[in-house]
Design a protein around this motif. Structure first.
Motif: not given
Ligand SMILES: [Zn+2]
Length: 123
Positions: A96, A98-99, A117, A120
């Motif tokens: 992901c 983002i994370c 994911c 997100h």
């Protein structure tokens, strides 16, 4: 390359080929310094021969093509980014953006070009 990633690469290659085929049907490549961009094919409107509804139909199909060209090129870019990761930075594939966690298998199976994911997916 892991077996999973090899399978995703095949899916991505195939989807890309199908999209490029579709893009060639409705668009023309324009070469520029920053690379290739695609524009919808200009519809040949013969105003003398065509009746009004025919012209309207063709204009409608042109604006439909504009939207489709945009959608196809966007998707091809996503696929290219995923293929680029598989080729040069395999560890980054399937994570992901983002994370940084691994993207769920079922999400990747539905869309191997996914960059987020499930948590997100709308970011
Ligand atoms: Zn995430």
């Amino acid at each position: 390359m892991s077996q999973n990633i090899a399978a995703y690469k095949t899916v991505l290659d195939e989807e890309r080929a199908a999209l490029m085929h579709e893009l060639h049907e409705i668009g023309v490549p324009i070469q520029s310094e920053t690379g290739t961009r695609w524009e919808p094919k200009v519809v040949d409107v013969d105003a003398v021969r065509s009746d009004a509804s025919d012209v309207a139909d063709r204009l409608e199909s042109f604006s439909g093509n504009t939207a489709l060209v945009r959608r196809l090129t966007k998707r091809i870019n996503e696929i290219d980014m995923a293929l680029e990761k598989i080729q040069h930075n395999e560890d980054e594939f399937g994570k992901c953006r983002i994370c940084g966690k691994e993207i769920e298998q079922d999400r990747l199976q539905a869309n191997p070009a996914a960059t987020t994911c499930k948590t997100h997916m709308n970011q």
